[in-house]
Design a protein around this motif. Structure first.
Motif: not given
Length: 645
Positions: A517-530
């Motif tokens: 919950p504290s990360i939510n959609i920002k996790g998608v951006a992190v996945g893109t960078v990975c």
């Protein structure tokens, strides 16, 4: 010379890309301020699906058409080149119609499969007709590019973009009172309007081109003197074909002559012959009145070749059979060239579709309502992503310029120059990418507020997405540049496989983080960078393996990194100073402070590039007007050395 060509080509392509992106910014930035993050969510959902279908027809196939047309033009086979165009036009029409049918008549199915954002149905249907039109445009563009004529493509692109911006913004404004979903549909229909006018433009150019070519190949009628021939038609090798009166000893012809033959249809003077049929190799077919000493015949001659006008059923059937076989070979060749390119081009749209699916489903599990999901997606894909794409204009230009330079050196087995180009290309991409990444990471919120003043809340909400994605610019620059290198040495499938591995990692990371919950959609951006990190690392290893290139880490990464860090510090300090002087209240003061801070940071970066020696005087000379820049660089270096002494 090769080095100069590579560097200048990169600068020219980058300048053209900046102009195109500037036109795109004229559309996206006012649109975002007009329809808000919710409307951008509707629009971006439709646009993501549109791009996914468009890549099937607008990536590999135009390249294949261009290449096959140029191969035939090179040997003078213009009919064969035009046959490639006709067959590819039919093929692209079928692909375009299928894509249009899926998006327009199966809209609910697509939205249900790729997302749960059913309110985007109007935007998807509004943009669907463009999928029928753009592939037809791609056929014309590929044909003209194969003829080494880039003006029709440029003219149609300008026309397409102009009408897209004008119609899209106008319709979005008109439909906004009815709701954001209708305004987004109006903006999406801008792509359809632009495609229509772009197609009209390239069709008009095509018919003008055909008329000019027909006029150039038309008959040149003239009267000749003794022993001459008067030409009025096309003549084969060694054979006169004329359509006027010839003097003594000459021949007057009015039809097409084969190799060594004559075909005439007028009156000939003394000693001449007048013929009126098509002659085969070495033969003549005549049918007219001859002067003194001349002959007039009405028979079929030519070694086994019939005169024109006779029916040759067997020969025609044979030609039809050969043509049919040629069509099959042409289509197979088109697919052989286009499929690998299309697969590679589809990776990025697939990543965007994955983002759309993950966001729409996972956030729903966390209790987000549809409007909240659309707003979050609009902030990520509509506000932050376009800024990340801006540096790609420059790094993609480097990659495109690298391909021919690397391919030529690889073909000549010039290992030293090959490695020099690869090292220089990667270093150039890093020098471009690092300041963009550091700048967006330093003041992401201020940049977004500058661009979207009408949506301050949405702009600030999108700032974390921009910060995370900005870090990926460094690795995306590396991916693009090394992809160009691998394509240049004939290993074009390796970057496709590497990016596919990155996509798998992205899916795992995104699914894992978005559920927090504290990360939510920002996790998608992190996945893109990975995904970019994985693909860049694998590309780097592949280039080292197949070319033996060893990169200077200090020169390639450390020196530009130091310059970017100083730039970042300059931006922060100068912005604070500007706020103290100008005041931070109101949009005007904040906007001026941001612009001045960015300008100061850019100046600091350029200065530090020279101080650290991240770019050499020799490399500066490769730029257009590089001699003057290098002279300034030399003066700066001499002053620096004199101070040390």
């Amino acid at each position: 010379m090769a080095k100069k060509t590579f560097f200048q080509g990169a600068v020219i392509l980058a300048a053209a890309g900046v102009i195109i992106k500037a036109l795109g910014a004229v559309f996206r930035i006012p649109l975002g301020n007009m329809i808000s993050d919710l409307g951008m969510g509707y629009y971006q959902t439709a646009y993501t699906i549109y791009v996914m279908f468009l890549v099937l027809s607008n990536s590999g196939l135009p390249v294949a058409i261009s290449r096959m047309v140029s191969e035939r033009v090179a040997i003078g086979n213009y009919d064969g080149a035009h046959r490639v165009f006709r067959l590819s036009f039919i093929l692209l029409f079928i692909i375009g119609f299928t894509s249009f049918y899926m998006c327009f008549f199966q809209t609910e199915f697509l939205l249900g499969f790729f997302s749960n954002m059913g309110a985007s149905v109007f935007a998807v249907r509004a943009i669907a007709p463009a999928l029928l039109i753009v592939p037809l445009m791609a056929a014309f563009r590929g044909y003209f590019q194969g003829m080494q004529n880039m003006r029709p493509t440029a003219n149609s692109q300008v026309s397409e973009q102009f009408f897209r911006v004008a119609a899209g913004l106008a319709l979005a404004y008109i439909l906004l009172p009815r709701g954001e979903q209708y305004a987004a549909a109006g903006a999406a229909f801008g792509a359809t309007s632009g495609a229509f006018f772009g197609l009209i433009t390239v069709i008009l150019i095509y018919f003008m081109y055909k008329r000019q070519r027909r006029e150039r190949g038309g008959s040149a009628r003239a009267r000749t003197g003794d022993g001459g021939s008067a030409a009025g038609a096309r003549a084969g090798d060694g054979g006169p074909a004329a359509g006027a009166r010839a003097g003594d000893g000459g021949s007057a012809a009015g039809a097409r002559a084969g190799d060594g033959g004559s075909a005439a249809g007028a009156r000939a003077g003394d000693g001449g012959s007048a013929t009126r049929a098509r002659a085969g190799d070495g033969g003549s077919a005549t049918w007219a009145r001859a002067g003194d000493g001349g002959s007039a015949t009405r028979a079929r001659t030519g070694d086994g070749e019939p005169a024109a006008g006779a029916r040759a059923g067997d020969a025609r059937r044979k030609r039809r059979s050969e043509k049919q076989e040629a069509a099959g070979r042409i289509l197979l060749r088109i697919f052989a060239i286009a499929v690998p390119i299309t697969i590679g081009a589809a990776i990025m749209p697939i990543m965007n579709m994955i983002d759309l699916k993950i966001i729409s489903t996972r956030l729903g599990y966390l209790g987000w309502v549809d409007s909240e999901v659309l707003k979050a997606y609009g902030q990520l894909a509509g506000f932050a992503n376009p800024l990340i794409n801006l540096p790609q204009i420059l790094t993609q230009a480097v990659a495109m310029s690298l391909v021919p330079a690397v391919a030529a050196a690889f073909k000549r087995k010039d290992t030293e120059f090959l490695r020099h180009n690869i090292s220089l290309g990667l270093r150039t991409a890093i020098i471009i990418g690092l300041p963009c990444a550091f700048g967006m990471m330093t003041i992401p919120g201020n940049i977004l507020l500058l661009l979207y003043p009408a949506e301050p809340e949405a702009a600030l909400s999108a700032a974390p997405f921009l910060f995370i994605l900005a870090f990926g610019i460094i690795f995306l620059s590396t991916v693009q540049t090394l992809t160009g290198v691998l394509q240049g040495i004939g290993k074009q499938m390796i970057p496709v496989v590497n990016l596919s591995v990155g996509v798998v990692v992205k899916v795992i990371v995104s699914l894992s983080l978005i559920s927090v919950p504290s990360i939510n959609i920002k996790g998608v951006a992190v996945g893109t960078v990975c995904a970019y990190i994985i693909a860049a690392t694998l590309n780097l290893l592949a280039v080292r393996r197949y070319t033996g290139t060893k990169f200077d880490i200090y020169l390639t990464f450390v020196k530009p990194g130091i310059a970017a860090a100083v730039m970042s510090l300059t931006v922060m300090l100068s912005r604070r100073l500007c706020i103290l002087i100008l005041g931070g209240g109101g949009f005007a003061g904040a906007a001026i402070s941001t612009i001045l801070a960015v300008g100061a940071g850019a100046a600091a970066y350029v200065l530090m590039i020279f101080i650290t020696g991240a770019i050499t005087e020799e490399e500066l000379r490769m730029l257009p007007r590089g001699a003057k820049i290098a002279a300034l660089f030399a003066k700066f270096g001499s002053k620096k050395r004199s101070k040390k002494q």
